[in-house]
Design a protein around this motif. Sequence first.
Motif, PDB file in Angstrom:
ATOM      1  N   LYS A   1     -21.196  35.618 -45.038  1.00 17.13           N
ATOM      2  CA  LYS A   1     -21.292  34.635 -43.955  1.00 17.13           C
ATOM      3  C   LYS A   1     -19.967  33.896 -43.870  1.00 17.13           C
ATOM      4  O   LYS A   1     -19.486  33.349 -44.853  1.00 17.13           O
ATOM      5  CB  LYS A   1     -22.423  33.636 -44.229  1.00 17.13           C
ATOM      6  CG  LYS A   1     -23.819  34.244 -44.135  1.00 17.13           C
ATOM      7  CD  LYS A   1     -24.896  33.171 -44.283  1.00 17.13           C
ATOM      8  CE  LYS A   1     -26.289  33.801 -44.167  1.00 17.13           C
ATOM      9  NZ  LYS A   1     -27.365  32.790 -44.348  1.00 17.13           N
TER      10      LYS A   1
ATOM     11  N   ILE B   1     -20.673  32.205 -38.172  1.00 21.82           N
ATOM     12  CA  ILE B   1     -21.535  31.096 -37.784  1.00 21.82           C
ATOM     13  C   ILE B   1     -20.685  29.899 -37.393  1.00 21.82           C
ATOM     14  O   ILE B   1     -19.780  29.500 -38.138  1.00 21.82           O
ATOM     15  CB  ILE B   1     -22.462  30.710 -38.956  1.00 21.82           C
ATOM     16  CG1 ILE B   1     -23.326  31.919 -39.328  1.00 21.82           C
ATOM     17  CG2 ILE B   1     -23.327  29.514 -38.581  1.00 21.82           C
ATOM     18  CD1 ILE B   1     -23.714  31.948 -40.778  1.00 21.82           C
TER      19      ILE B   1
ATOM     20  N   ASP C   1     -20.967  43.877 -40.165  1.00 28.07           N
ATOM     21  CA  ASP C   1     -22.216  43.181 -40.460  1.00 28.07           C
ATOM     22  C   ASP C   1     -21.988  41.807 -41.085  1.00 28.07           C
ATOM     23  O   ASP C   1     -22.935  41.114 -41.443  1.00 28.07           O
ATOM     24  CB  ASP C   1     -23.148  44.041 -41.332  1.00 28.07           C
ATOM     25  CG  ASP C   1     -22.455  44.521 -42.588  1.00 28.07           C
ATOM     26  OD1 ASP C   1     -21.293  44.112 -42.810  1.00 28.07           O
ATOM     27  OD2 ASP C   1     -23.064  45.290 -43.344  1.00 28.07           O
TER      28      ASP C   1
ATOM     29  N   GLN D   1     -21.578  38.002 -40.928  1.00 30.75           N
ATOM     30  CA  GLN D   1     -22.069  37.046 -39.936  1.00 30.75           C
ATOM     31  C   GLN D   1     -21.067  35.939 -39.714  1.00 30.75           C
ATOM     32  O   GLN D   1     -20.558  35.365 -40.667  1.00 30.75           O
ATOM     33  CB  GLN D   1     -23.346  36.379 -40.459  1.00 30.75           C
ATOM     34  CG  GLN D   1     -24.632  37.108 -40.194  1.00 30.75           C
ATOM     35  CD  GLN D   1     -25.791  36.247 -40.680  1.00 30.75           C
ATOM     36  OE1 GLN D   1     -26.029  35.163 -40.160  1.00 30.75           O
ATOM     37  NE2 GLN D   1     -26.504  36.732 -41.688  1.00 30.75           N
TER      38      GLN D   1
END
Length: 325
Positions: A66, A108, A104, A106
Amino acid sequence: MDLEAKMELISKGTMEIISPEELEKKLNKANPVAYIGYEPSGKIHLGHAITILKMIDLQKAGFQIKILLADYHAFLNAKGSLENIKKISEYNKHCFLSLGLSNDAQFILGSDFQTKEEYTTQVYQLATLTTLVRAKRSMAQITRESEHHKVAEVIYPLMQVVDMISLKVDLSLGGLEQRKIHMLARENLPRINEEAPVCIHTPLLHGIDGGEKMSTSKGNFIAIDDIPLEIKEKIKKSYCPAGIIEGNPIMEIAHHFLFRENEKILIKRPEKFGGDLELSYLELRKLYQNKELHPLDLKNTVTEYLIEFLEPVRAYMEKNYPQGM
RNA sequence: CCCGCCUUAGCUCAAUUGGCAGAGCAUCGGACUGUAGAUCCGGGGGUUGCUGGUUCAAGUCCGGCAGGCGGGACCA
């Protein structure tokens, strides 16, 4: 990849892992999450790249990745209007992908969750547990240099700590300048009944002017999407004292970028200065330290390899983000 | 809310009674080193916070606004 190989891959080139035992546990867990946050920045430089390369290692070791595009943090740190910062974060996302992070991962945006009630409640809880001195100290290497300190400066680290639990991360990566905030997280998250993540710190790259830290605001950086000529000129003018490795940005760039994919590098050198050399990192260190390798030969080698290393970045950006910044 | 002081180059600060806005550091260029730096030489760099006024002439005097610093007041 077995556990030992994963530990080896993750720890290579890092300053510290807090703690290795906890990391092993996380590696045995299903779908562990590793995160790093960045203040959106007009230029993504080699210092950022070190941490992204480490995120790629973590991804290979089985972590879900992330990346926090910390727009509110940048805003609190006086980096401009929120609107403009959001625009920059889109560019940054492509920069990070261009370095080889797989799709893949992420991305944010901070402002998408940092105003939710649960989040702010936890920030306030931490605010009651954290002294002003401690919060300010944690920001010493992060805050924009200014005498006029703002309240924003002490909200920043508290938010960063809450990010870790909001994003449900098992591991937090950061440059060494993040250490004090990480320690605040390790100490205070348990006090609000939350588990603190494993913290890993990568070394800071010195600025090409020999300054303490490569940073966008000081202009002493090499950007990952700099064109070859620019890279060449920047390395040419870089601080690079003969025989000295400590604090030498060119040696650091060699260490982290040339030897990432190569066991040995080829140093092309005019015959009159001794001819070509093929060296491992340890051999390079030793020769340079003994002044048996001239800084200019080192610079020429680093220039050539770095331009090649960053070629995919330029290709990616041209294809996926041609408008540039 | 009230009072005082401050704001000039990227930074730190000069500028006489109102009289062509300067210096150090930083930056850039040249010389010297087979790199950079150091050293020597040279160059660029400004809406004097913004705004209105007085004056032949305002960084300088007067008013307003903004920001910063300090103090006072309020505290049922």
